[in-house]
Design a protein around this motif. Structure first.
Motif, PDB file in Angstrom:
ATOM      1  N   LYS A   1      -2.361   0.065  -1.383  1.00  0.00           N
ATOM      2  CA  LYS A   1      -3.652   0.755  -1.941  1.00  0.00           C
ATOM      3  C   LYS A   1      -4.509   1.160  -0.494  1.00  0.00           C
ATOM      4  O   LYS A   1      -4.830   2.204  -0.741  1.00  0.00           O
ATOM      5  N   GLU A   2      -4.587   0.084   0.147  1.00  0.00           N
ATOM      6  CA  GLU A   2      -5.349   0.373   1.652  1.00  0.00           C
ATOM      7  C   GLU A   2      -4.655   1.520   2.177  1.00  0.00           C
ATOM      8  O   GLU A   2      -5.432   2.742   2.743  1.00  0.00           O
ATOM      9  N   ALA A   3      -3.472   1.368   2.350  1.00  0.00           N
ATOM     10  CA  ALA A   3      -2.530   2.460   3.167  1.00  0.00           C
ATOM     11  C   ALA A   3      -2.991   4.027   2.660  1.00  0.00           C
ATOM     12  O   ALA A   3      -3.058   4.949   3.197  1.00  0.00           O
ATOM     13  N   LEU A   4      -2.559   4.093   1.383  1.00  0.00           N
ATOM     14  CA  LEU A   4      -2.710   5.205   0.603  1.00  0.00           C
ATOM     15  C   LEU A   4      -4.159   5.874   0.872  1.00  0.00           C
ATOM     16  O   LEU A   4      -4.416   6.943   1.079  1.00  0.00           O
ATOM     17  N   ALA A   5      -5.236   5.089   0.543  1.00  0.00           N
ATOM     18  CA  ALA A   5      -6.510   5.450   0.740  1.00  0.00           C
ATOM     19  C   ALA A   5      -6.645   5.988   2.231  1.00  0.00           C
ATOM     20  O   ALA A   5      -7.437   7.004   2.534  1.00  0.00           O
TER      21      ALA A   5
END
Lengths: 327, 501
Positions: free
Chosen positions: A317-321
């Motif tokens: 989730k963080e990486a995509l953001a």
């Protein structure tokens, strides 16, 4: 007890009125034998792709382990969303299982899978765990991982990846952050094969690939593996250090495993888990793992696989953001 | 060399010989049937090849491709209806020959010329494909971009209809190529929320719709007409005098056909039409053309079979289809898990040589079929439409559904059937649309990849020798009509009347 209406629904849909009658006559205490009809394996890959191959390799020894036939349903499209949607449209009775990859998880994270939510996935068993390997072309000036990392700190390197927001794209971005590199330039390609050609041809500086994707070029000395993103060294690349060994805590791999959707009866999940693991411990699947440079330890059961899925959901989730792909 | 021998050794395997024989017979039959072309059949039978080994599957498709181009000449000569679009030029002189009572002689020279052209091109394939594959590492996105631009520049000449119509269809194909997930941005374009469309339009359903379904609709609008068939008493091998007369036509057309085949996008139909013109231009007996010239049969027949081997060169070496049929063979390879391109030559040379061997065998088998069975094959046109076309529809639906088990693909196929029908009613040929679809995606993706590699500096395209060469060739090709006119000083073009098929 609660499974009765579901069984009846499925049975009547198949027009098996007689079977229902038999079941009712058998008394309320009788458990239907599971599995008693073919099990469908849904994949998002086209026939002949790496994921499709994994499903078919598992299927060779699964009928003996589970006592049921297996069929593959290739539902391509939407980076796994078509296959998730299809699985969701089937009864949650254990006769439809999915072979998922990180692609499905990323699609779920981006909310692109319709009614299916990230929490709906129940892992059965992991099938493959193929580490990502940092590779450069033979003509590249960088002989070791240290050379490459040192140069990358000031020079933005060009990496070949498959699609934006794909597993290897996330891995490139994660590696650059953890090693403190200049922001990499990502050049998307259709597949690993194209990336290998462009590594050899000198159009790209580097790429994160699976060992098997570049096996023949590595053996021919046309591609140089620099760094393995696995917890331990790979049997197929005994000379290549792991990222952890040179002080970068980064582990990336292409992971495939079986899963069902929430609502599938608990006892059937157990039957499927045991059967799949038994099938994948068989010689044929183990040989397949070995031939693609993976260790036999790729196959793990439900607990470890589910933990990995959950971990991926939280970090993904963080990486995509951070890549600006989700808001 | 070991791989060469191992590849050729498939010809000693009865199963493989059976597969090649089956492919050749199927190829001649569908080639002879007006409406069913080699490319349509390859698309229809693609799902069957999935059950075979990769070598057998590709050998089967390759044999169909080789034989269909010959089969088309049977009906072109006997009933003036080309069974395969690539035989349209054969009818110009083949049918007049049949009317003059020389059907046997026309079929004889067609068989021999086809085989010579076909075998010549397979030898070129055996030599050229590995050479091209060796150079493939120097083929990055900029080179593919230049190659695809070159292919697009050829679009006007792809189909049998007029240039401007071909360009319109080609542009429509390029537009359709934008459907699906954009590789560079991850944004979905024109998918209207249909998950199955995010990979773009699948080639096989589009092809099946455009070729098979549209033909079915065309046929449905016609009364069953039993065409006037020219009597065929006996098959005659060409005489020594015939050989002497046609030697130049066959030689010229074999080389020309192979070369046109190698060019991306252009296939057998274009090769045959251009060769007909060239054969006429270089012939000593120009006034015989159109009235039953044996050279007018030999030339296009040698060329359309030569184009088969030629178009396999870029397909196998670079993974870029040289024609509509090779686009399907390419899909067949991918379905089998075989990735065409330079790796094939390093990793699976045996498979390649097996493909070469099967193509050679197919060319030899149809000589026998042609010489002894032409009379039988000519009767194929007697199959009632009421049996033939429903069968085609069933195969088309299975073929579209099979590879991805997707009903969306079936709808795509049916939709393109209607589009193809409307196009053909108004004189547009579907072939340029297919090439636009294939090349459009390539042009867009390789341009964006190239710019990323070049740090957005497009001038760097001109620093790559292969790119520069291809750009120059493209410019020459575009200017060729004017150049030719300037050189010939306005000599009249020998183009035959365009056939709207």
């Amino acid at each position: 007890m609660s499974t009765y209406p579901k069984i009846m629904r499925t049975a009547s849909r198949l027009g098996l009125g007689a079977a229902v009658a038999l079941l009712l006559a058998g008394g309320a205490g009788a458990q239907e034998k599971f599995p008693s009809k073919p099990i469908e394996v849904v994949t998002h890959a086209g026939v002949g792709g790496g994921t499709d191959l994994t499903a078919r390799m598992m299927m060779v020894q699964a009928p003996a382990a589970l006592g049921a036939e297996f069929v593959v349903a290739n539902k391509t499209g939407g980076s796994g969303s078509a296959s998730l949607g299809y699985a969701n449209s089937r009864p949650k009775d254990g006769y439809t299982i999915m072979l998922i990859t990180q692609t499905h998880l990323l699609t779920l994270l981006q909310g692109k899978a319709g009614a299916v939510q990230p929490g709906d996935l129940i892992g059965l068993a992991r099938a493959t765990e193929d580490p990502q390997v940092l590779m450069v072309g033979a003509k590249s000036p960088y002989k070791t991982a240290q050379d490459f990392i040192e140069a990358s700190k000031t020079k933005p390197m060009k990496y070949g990846t498959t699609q934006l927001g794909s597993v290897d794209h996330l891995a490139v971005a994660g590696f650059a952050t953890k090693a403190g590199l200049a922001k990499p330039v990502v050049v998307p390609f259709r597949g690993g094969g194209d990336i290998v050609v462009n590594l050899v041809g000198g159009n790209l500086d580097a790429a994160l690939l699976n060992y098997a994707e570049a096996e023949s070029q590595i053996k021919a000395g046309e591609v140089r593996p620099l760094l393995v993103f696995a917890p331990t060294k790979m049997d197929s690349l005994p000379q290549t250090p792991t990222a952890t060994e040179i002080g970068i805590p980064a582990v990336y791999s292409t992971t495939r495993g079986f899963a069902v959707l929430k609502g599938t009866p608990e006892d059937r999940i157990k039957v499927l888990e045991d059967g799949l693991i038994k099938a994948m411990q068989g010689k044929l699947f183990q040989d397949y793992l070995k031939s693609s440079g993976q260790s036999g330890g790729s196959v793990v059961g439900r607990a470890a696989w589910q933990a990995q899925i959950d971990e991926f959901f939280s970090t993904g989730k963080e990486a995509l953001a951070s890549l600006g792909i989700t808001k | 060399m070991d791989a060469f021998i191992a590849g050729m050794a498939i010809l000693t395997d009865p199963y493989m010989v059976g597969i090649i024989l089956a492919g050749t017979v199927v190829g001649v039959v569908v080639g002879a049937l007006p409406g069913l072309s080699g490319s349509t059949t390859a698309a229809l039978l693609l799902p069957i090849t999935i059950t075979m080994t990769p070598v057998a599957g590709i050998a089967f498709l390759g044999a169909i491709y080789c034989a269909a181009n010959f089969g088309g000449s049977i009906t072109a000569i006997l009933i003036n209806t080309p069974g395969d679009p690539s035989a349209s030029a054969t009818a110009y002189d083949g049918y007049p020959m049949a009317r003059n009572g020389e059907a046997g002689r026309a079929l004889g020279i067609s068989t021999i010329a086809s085989a010579i052209g076909g075998i010549f091109s397979v030898f070129v394939l055996i030599v050229a494909a590995p050479l091209l594959a060796k150079a493939a590492y120097s083929f990055g996105p900029p080179e593919y971009f230049a190659l695809a631009i070159f292919g697009l520049s050829m679009l006007a000449a792809v189909g049998a209809s007029a240039g401007i119509r071909n360009l319109i269809m080609g542009a429509f194909g390029v537009l359709l190529a934008t459907v699906g997930l954009d590789l560079m941005t991850g944004v979905e374009r024109f998918t209207f929320g249909v998950a199955e469309l995010s990979e773009g339009l699948e080639l096989v359903p589009v092809l099946t719709g455009l070729f098979a379904i549209s033909e079915l609709l065309v046929q449905a609008g016609r009364l069953q007409i039993v065409p006037e068939r020219m009597g065929l008493t006996a098959m005659r091998l060409p005489s020594m005098a015939d050989y002497r007369k046609c030697a130049k036509a066959i030689g010229l057309s074999s080389v020309l056909g192979t070369f046109i085949g190698i060019l991306p996008a252009l296939g057998a139909t274009t090769a045959a039409l251009i060769s007909y013109n060239e054969t006429k231009r270089w012939s000593k007996y120009k006034d015989e053309f159109g009235k039953g010239s044996i050279e007018g049969v030999a030339g296009p027949e040698a060329a359309n079979n030569a184009a088969v081997g030629g178009s396999m060169v870029p397909t196998l070496a670079l993974g870029i289809p040289g024609s509509a049929t090779t686009a399907i063979i390419l899909a067949g390879l991918i379905v089998q898990g075989v990735r065409p391109g330079p790796h094939l030559f390093n990793e699976q040379p045996t498979l390649l040589y097996a493909v070469f061997a099967s193509m050679l065998a197919a060319n030899l088998i149809y000589i026998v079929l042609g010489l002894f069975g032409a009379k039988l094959f000519a009767r194929i046109t007697l199959i009632p439409d009421a049996i033939l076309w429903p069968g085609v529809l069933i195969f088309a639906i299975i073929g579209a559904y099979g590879p991805n088990q997707s009903l969306v693909d079936v709808w795509v196929m049916l939709g393109f059937g209607v589009i193809g029908y409307v196009m053909r009613r108004y004189g547009f040929s579907p072939a340029p649309l297919v090439m636009g679809l294939v090349l459009g995606k390539l042009v867009e993706e390789t341009l964006k990849q190239s710019l990323l590699i070049f740090d957005q500096n497009w001038l760097l395209f001109f620093t790559r020798p292969i790119v520069l060469t291809l750009f120059v060739v493209t410019m020459l090709g575009l200017c060729a009509p004017w150049l030719a006119r300037a050189i010939r000083g306005g000599a009249k073009s020998a183009r035959p009347p365009a056939d709207a098929r």
